[in-house]
Structure formats: structure tokens, C-alpha cells
Design an enzyme around this catalytic site. Structure first.
Site: not given
Length: 160
Positions: A41, A48, A70, A88, A92, A94
Site C-alpha cells: 500500500d 518493485h 474479477s 507485500c 507475512q 497482506r
């Protein structure tokens, strides 16, 4: 015939070294396409995993979660990605809970769908969680542009 239902036992952990080899070869060890889902978040900073899809964890549990799930299944089907790796920061909470929500959604589709192609696709889905999450990933592979995009070393100088 409908596929078997997913359970928590169907969610496996994957080592960062295994994911590294999948990324470098462009497919899983079985030769199938895969998708990495980053559910960080506000901590989605400092880089990333290359080609990962960013879907904040709260989108898996808010009032629009059915739409999120979906859309994810639709994208995976369009790209033939039967293997999904969630993570995440530490994998552990999320990451595993998002993977579990996705597996529950797949069970809903198994019960509701009459689309044989969709059911056949779902039957072959494999769900993983990246052990150690992005925190471990960036320690090992943060500075490798073949594996990590937008890496900001200074963000990580004190750890995570």
C-alpha cells in the site's frame, strides 16, 4: 466437470531465487507464463519487481473487491498466466491474505460459472506467496535492473 475447490493448502511459498530464475527465463520452471502481484500500500516505494502488477491490498477487501478480483482473473486469462505470485513488504500478512482472498474468489467462480474455458483455466491456477516479500527481494536483487524496476537504494539504506 467443475475443478476441485481451492484451500489454504493450495497456496505455496516460493523462494526469491526461484522467482529470479522464472523472471530471467521468462516463464516458470514448467514453461508457463506467470504474474507477480505486488499488494503493498503506502509502502510501495523504492522499487518493485520487474513486470509486477501493483494492486493495493485494500482493494482485495473493500466494497469493490469483487471487481478487483474479477479484473485480475480476466487479465490472467487473457495472458495465459496460470501461475500467480503475491507479495507485500514481508509477505507475512497482506500478501498471504490477498492470495487467500483470490483463492476464495476462484472457489466462487467454480460454483457460479458455466464457462468451461474459464473453469479449465481456473483448474490449472497455481498460487504462490513470495517468501520474505519485497524486503528480502530488494536486499538480494534491488540493484539488478533485470529483476527490479525503479530501485531507489537510498530508501533502503536503513533496512525496511
Amino acid at each position: 466437470m467443475a475443478p476441485n475447490m481451492f484451500t489454504v493448502a493450495d497456496i505455496k511459498y516460493i523462494l526469491d531465487s526461484t522467482l529470479k530464475s522464472w523472471i530471467l527465463q521468462g516463464h516458470t520452471s514448467l514453461g508457463t507464463p506467470f504474474q507477480v502481484i505486488d499488494v503493498r500500500d503506502s509502502d510501495y516505494v523504492g522499487g518493485h519487481i520487474i513486470n509486477s502488477l501493483h494492486i493495493e491490498s485494500n482493494k482485495f477487501k473493500n466494497e469493490k473487491s469483487a471487481e478487483t478480483l474479477s479484473n485480475l482473473l480476466k487479465k490472467l486469462r487473457e495472458n495465459g498466466q496460470e501461475t500467480v505470485v503475491f507479495h507485500c513488504m514481508l509477505s507475512q500478512q497482506r500478501g498471504p491474505s490477498s492470495a487467500m482472498r483470490f483463492s476464495r474468489y476462484l472457489n466462487e467462480r467454480i460454483n457460479a460459472s458455466n464457462d468451461e474455458d474459464e473453469l479449465a483455466f481456473i483448474e490449472n491456477i497455481k498460487i504462490y506467496v513470495l517468501r520474505g516479500g519485497f524486503g528480502r527481494w530488494q536486499q538480494e536483487y534491488g540493484e539488478d535492473p533485470q529483476l527490479t524496476e525503479n530501485y531507489a537504494k537510498d530508501v533502503w539504506k536503513y533496512g525496511y
